[in-house]
Motif scaffolding. Structure first.
Motif, PDB file in Angstrom:
ATOM      1  N   THR A  62     -42.345  -1.891 223.765  1.00 33.54           N
ATOM      2  CA  THR A  62     -42.334  -1.848 225.232  1.00 33.54           C
ATOM      3  C   THR A  62     -43.240  -2.906 225.854  1.00 33.54           C
ATOM      4  O   THR A  62     -43.231  -3.097 227.057  1.00 33.54           O
ATOM      5  CB  THR A  62     -42.848  -0.493 225.755  1.00 33.54           C
ATOM      6  OG1 THR A  62     -44.224  -0.360 225.358  1.00 33.54           O
ATOM      7  CG2 THR A  62     -42.049   0.663 225.192  1.00 33.54           C
ATOM      8  N   TYR A 342     -37.910  -0.930 230.869  1.00 31.17           N
ATOM      9  CA  TYR A 342     -37.557  -0.438 229.528  1.00 31.17           C
ATOM     10  C   TYR A 342     -36.846   0.910 229.567  1.00 31.17           C
ATOM     11  O   TYR A 342     -35.765   1.099 229.024  1.00 31.17           O
ATOM     12  CB  TYR A 342     -38.856  -0.342 228.731  1.00 31.17           C
ATOM     13  CG  TYR A 342     -38.771   0.162 227.306  1.00 31.17           C
ATOM     14  CD1 TYR A 342     -38.616  -0.730 226.250  1.00 31.17           C
ATOM     15  CD2 TYR A 342     -38.902   1.519 227.017  1.00 31.17           C
ATOM     16  CE1 TYR A 342     -38.590  -0.266 224.945  1.00 31.17           C
ATOM     17  CE2 TYR A 342     -38.878   1.983 225.713  1.00 31.17           C
ATOM     18  CZ  TYR A 342     -38.723   1.082 224.670  1.00 31.17           C
ATOM     19  OH  TYR A 342     -38.702   1.529 223.382  1.00 31.17           O
ATOM     20  N   ASN A 348     -32.915   3.401 225.519  1.00 26.94           N
ATOM     21  CA  ASN A 348     -34.359   3.697 225.449  1.00 26.94           C
ATOM     22  C   ASN A 348     -34.735   5.005 226.129  1.00 26.94           C
ATOM     23  O   ASN A 348     -35.897   5.409 226.080  1.00 26.94           O
ATOM     24  CB  ASN A 348     -35.167   2.589 226.145  1.00 26.94           C
ATOM     25  CG  ASN A 348     -35.080   1.271 225.409  1.00 26.94           C
ATOM     26  OD1 ASN A 348     -34.817   1.236 224.219  1.00 26.94           O
ATOM     27  ND2 ASN A 348     -35.289   0.185 226.127  1.00 26.94           N
TER      28      ASN A 348
END
Ligand SMILES: Cc1cc2nc3c(=O)[nH]c(=O)nc-3n(C[C@H](O)[C@H](O)[C@H](O)COP(=O)(O)OP(=O)(O)OC[C@H]3O[C@@H](n4cnc5c(N)ncnc54)[C@H](O)[C@@H]3O)c2cc1C
Ligand code: SF4
Ligand code: SF4
Lengths: 403, 421
Positions: A62, A342, A348
């Motif tokens: 990340t 993200y 994700n």
């Protein structure tokens, strides 16, 4: 960020102590992510031999930089990983998504005048399914609402002529304050004016570039860096003491990453950029402190990853401690999981929520009136994932002026 | 804004001092930078494991009484056995407030044995609940099995069993190892060889536990002790308890190679306790320099700020943590330039000499109030504690955790007294 020069050799100083891996939020929830030591210094050694050694799993990083905070040997682990992703990574199938998520200023401009419609549409089921399927933006995400009037136009209309003070600073408001949370900008001006400091805007500003870098638009990021740097220079030349930012991420980018991106380290204006709490604690310390009335609230403070990395937690905590009556509890240092854009990506979503779980749990258990944090995406994530309302330290300070 | 007390260094000693100050109602901030020794440690607390003749110590607080007669400059000499006991008892209580119940031997004021990843036995005072405590006499143990999950690299059962076999007391005990290949239900397709202990904990699911239970019952059902890598009790999933329940076996966890789940768990508990008491923990702010005049610390400088406090406690650790640096001119304390006691023989040529390395005994000198000095002048509002102290050898003595906790407890006590609380 070193995408703009040759390989970062800091991996040579790795001691193989694994401190970094013990602190990686992604590794702690994803058994298939090899962690910073493997992805960073270990992997870089191999990748220099052949790009074939690129591990697909790198994409799960990340960029939170918690590994760098842990490293005793100053290895730029997160930069090395970001660099490898950019250098060797293959393109992905969600190009449009990366474009939309990362061009925050463009998106904001497009919604001008249509904010209520956009807000309503992004909430509908159909829009969410389309975004999920076609764009890869997770349908469980809530989008931050766009403000009806941008901060910039509000400032121009209401305030520009009133900022007549002996001392002046310039405010890099960033995309979020401009399009989503003008109230924070207004609170910032209120606080600074109460300290006899005028607030000017930069002649022009573009997105700081954090989301651009994270989504692979490095050229554009560099162009924005150049553009903003020129604006900053101009502001300093025309009498601003410094440039402040109320976003811990924008401030980190402007101050720490721009010099490296632009390959300038000497005599650049980036050192004049201050995250707001850094500036305010300095002022308070020098005796320029407005009168503060008690704010009788119980709040939990969440420290954003990039603020930790820049050593800024000290400033925010010091500032909050100045507010009388405030019951301040420091939450355990856990990443909230969103990491900018993200967590918006559907691949994700689960990782993002799993990372944030311990934080959400602590917040729900803590019976706080508010959660305080410095970062706009942390705010989005916490508000989406808990029942808490999140406010910025400066807005809390603004309340101490009023109450 | 002025702090009542600034603690420099956020490891075991710094957090212990911070907790005691916060408990007394002081405004206290801990400044830290990087990781501390706890992240790499077993998560057990050793108070005194070996006496000066190299014999294991069964009664550590009595042992301290004898030790300080022989070594009057030892940090323990400032406290004595009784105060060290009080400090550790208080510490155990503070940690328990967070839900982490560290355990002592079943017999009052006795050490127990803890098993290391190398199969060595160390006398310890406090252990993690899942690591358990081994009684001082091993009479009941006839069969020990070290179990690993195939591919997991941070624990080596063959090495551990060979290590334990070299112990005289285990001459007639059957010691063996066993590898179990797991499907890793929640591993997203990754294999154990790429995982760290924290990840393995996540990857294990119900079907893995079922397989471990049935394999244990089938192959080692008669073992008196089963030792597994510490990865079974992480983030609220207590698989260890589940395995114990299903098999009825005496299963314990052994700390793996770093990162150590148990060490990190203890660190987390301390930080959480400190925050609950109203303390502030500031990460990533290394203190660069202290400003001292007329025997008082005026302020300390960080990369961004100059910070002021009434009192300062320095707990910056040893070499790895950068609390001490070693250059050609000798060893120094980098923040204040405190007086150091260098050992005449810096490093013993025999690697594991019985008397220990001078290297480990080197450190900051202190008076009976734990105040250090600069050019012989004591610093009134500065106290020192933990691994940076001179006069003891944590490795040879098995005293690292105990010295860190008890000296930090005392340093905080000195500050509290001076603040008139
Ligand atoms: C690998 C290992 C295993 C061990 N296992 C055990 C065990 O099983 N049982 C046991 O009882 N003991 C054990 N010990 C010993 C024990 O853990 C240590 O003695 C104890 O933790 C030392 O604590 P400390 O707080 O004094 O120092 P440290 O833990 O070293 O902490 C010092 C802290 O200060 C920070 N710091 C340094 N300089 C600055 C600065 N200028 N500004 C701000 N911060 C700074 C460092 O980053 C670090 O976080 C072990 C030690 C090691 C290294
Ligand atoms: S930047 Fe964050 S997610 Fe990436 S490797 Fe480091 S700790 Fe892990
Ligand atoms: S923390 Fe730094 S030195 Fe240690 S393994 Fe990671 S990169 Fe290497």
């Amino acid at each position: 960020m070193n995408l703009f020069k040759d390989s970062d050799r800091s991996f040579d100083s790795c001691l193989k102590c694994t401190a970094c891996s013990s602190r990686c939020p992604v590794a702690s929830v994803r058994p298939d992510f090899p962690g910073p030591k493997q992805c960073g210094p270990d992997g870089e050694r191999l990748r220099l031999k052949s790009p074939d050694f690129l591990d697909e799993a790198l994409k799960y990083c990340t960029g939170c930089k918690r590994c760098e905070v842990a490293c005793p040997s100053d290895v730029h682990i997160s930069d090395i990983i970001a660099d490898a992703k950019a250098r060797y990574g293959k393109g992905n199938k969600f190009k449009i998504r990366e474009f939309l998520l990362s061009h925050t200023d463009l998106m904001g401009t497009m919604t001008r005048g249509t904010a209520p419609i956009v807000n309503a549409v992004t909430k509908t089921k159909t829009a969410k399914v389309v975004m999920h399927k076609a764009l890869g933006i997770d349908q469980r995400r809530q989008f931050p609402p766009y403000a009806h009037k941008s901060f910039r136009s509000w400032y121009k209309a209401e305030l520009e002529d009133k900022q007549v003070f002996a001392r002046n600073v310039s405010y890099f408001h960033g995309c979020f304050v401009n399009y989503n949370l003008p109230e924070l900008g207004i609170d910032t001006i209120k606080v600074l004016n109460a300290m006899n400091i005028g607030v000017q805007l930069l002649k022009k500003e573009k997105c700081c570039g954090v989301p651009l870098v994270a989504n692979g638009f490095h050229k554009k990021a560099k162009a924005n860096a150049r553009f903003n740097t020129d604006s900053i220079e101009q502001a300093i030349d025309s009498g601003s003491e410094c440039v402040i930012s109320t976003s811990s991420s924008c401030a980190f980018m402007l101050r720490e990453d721009y010099p490296r991106m632009l390959g300038e380290t000497e005599g650049n204006p980036h050192q004049q950029v201050n995250y707001i709490t850094r500036f305010l604690t300095q002022e308070f310390k020098n005796g320029n402190k407005p009168e503060l009335k008690p704010v009788n609230l119980r709040v939990g403070y969440h420290s954003p990853c990039h603020l930790i990395r820049s050593g800024g937690v000290l400033h925010t905590l010091s500032l909050l401690r100045e507010i009388p009556g405030l019951q301040l509890h420091q939450l355990e240092s856990n990443c909230c999981g969103i990491a900018g854009t993200y967590g918006f990506k559907k691949e994700n979503y689960n990782t993002s929520q799993d990372i944030g779980e311990p934080l959400f749990h602590q917040i729900e258990e803590g019976e706080f009136d508010y959660i305080v944090t410095d970062c706009e995406t942390c705010k989005m994530q916490i508000e989406m994932s808990t029942s808490a309302e999140v406010i910025h330290p400066v807005s809390l300070l603004a309340r101490a002026l009023d109450v | 804004m002025k702090h009542d007390c600034l603690v420099i260094g956020g490891g075991l000693a710094g957090l212990t001092a911070g907790i005691r100050c916060a408990e007394a109602g002081l405004k206290v901030t801990v400044l830290s930078s990087g990781e501390s020794a706890l992240t790499f440690s077993s998560g057990a607390i050793d108070v005194l494991g070996m006496d000066t003749s190299g014999m294991p110590v069964r009664h550590p607080f009595q042992g301290i009484g004898r030790l300080i007669v022989e070594q009057p400059d030892h940090p323990y000499a400032l406290l004595g056995g009784n105060s060290v006991y009080r400090a550790l008892d208080w510490f155990q209580g503070q940690v328990a407030e967070t839900g982490l119940k560290l355990v002592t031997a079943k017999i009052l004021e006795e050490n127990h044995w803890r098993l290391t990843a190398a199969g060595a036995l160390r006398p310890a005072w406090l252990s993690q609940p899942t690591a358990g405590t081994l009684d001082w006499d091993f009479d009941e143990i006839r069969r020990v099995v070290f179990v690993n999950f195939t591919g997991f690299l941070d624990f080596m059962p063959e090495l551990a069993s060979a290590g334990l076999k070299t112990n005289k007391a285990f001459e007639h005990v059957c010691v063996s190892s066993l590898n179990i290949t797991l499907p890793l239900e929640n591993g997203s397709g990754a294999t154990a060889d790429t995982m760290r202990s924290t990840q393995l904990a996540r990857a294990i699911g119900e079907s893995d536990i079922e397989l471990i239970s049935s394999t244990l019952l089938e192959k080692v059902g008669d073992a008196d002790l089963v030792a597994m890598p510490a990865c079974l009790n992480v983030a609220g999933r207590n698989w260890l308890e589940e395995l114990r329940r299903r098999t009825g076996l005496n299963i314990i966890e052994v700390a793996t190679l770093p990162p150590s789940v148990h060490g990190i768990g203890l660190l987390r508990a301390l930080r959480s306790r400190f925050a609950a008491l109203g303390g502030f923990y500031v990460p990533a702010v290394p203190v660069k320099q202290g400003v001292v005049s007329n025997g008082r610390v005026e302020s300390v400088q960080t990369p961004d700020d100059i910070l002021e406090a009434n009192h300062y406690i320095l707990t910056t650790g040893s070499y790895f943590s950068k609390g001490m640096t070693s250059k050609q001119q000798g060893v120094s304390e980098p923040v204040f330039g405190l007086d150091m006691q260098a050992s005449e023989e810096f490093c013993d040529s025999r690697f594991l000499a019985r008397e220990g390395h001078g290297f480990n005994r080197t450190g900051v000198v202190f008076n009976k109030h734990l105040q250090p000095s600069i050019n012989g002048q004591s610093i009134e509002n500065l106290h020192v504690a933990g691994a940076l102290l001179a006069g003891y050898d944590p490795i040879i003595e098995g005293s690292g955790g105990g010295v860190a906790i008890s000296t930090a407890w005392k340093a905080a006590g000195e500050v509290i007294e001076k603040m008139g609380l």
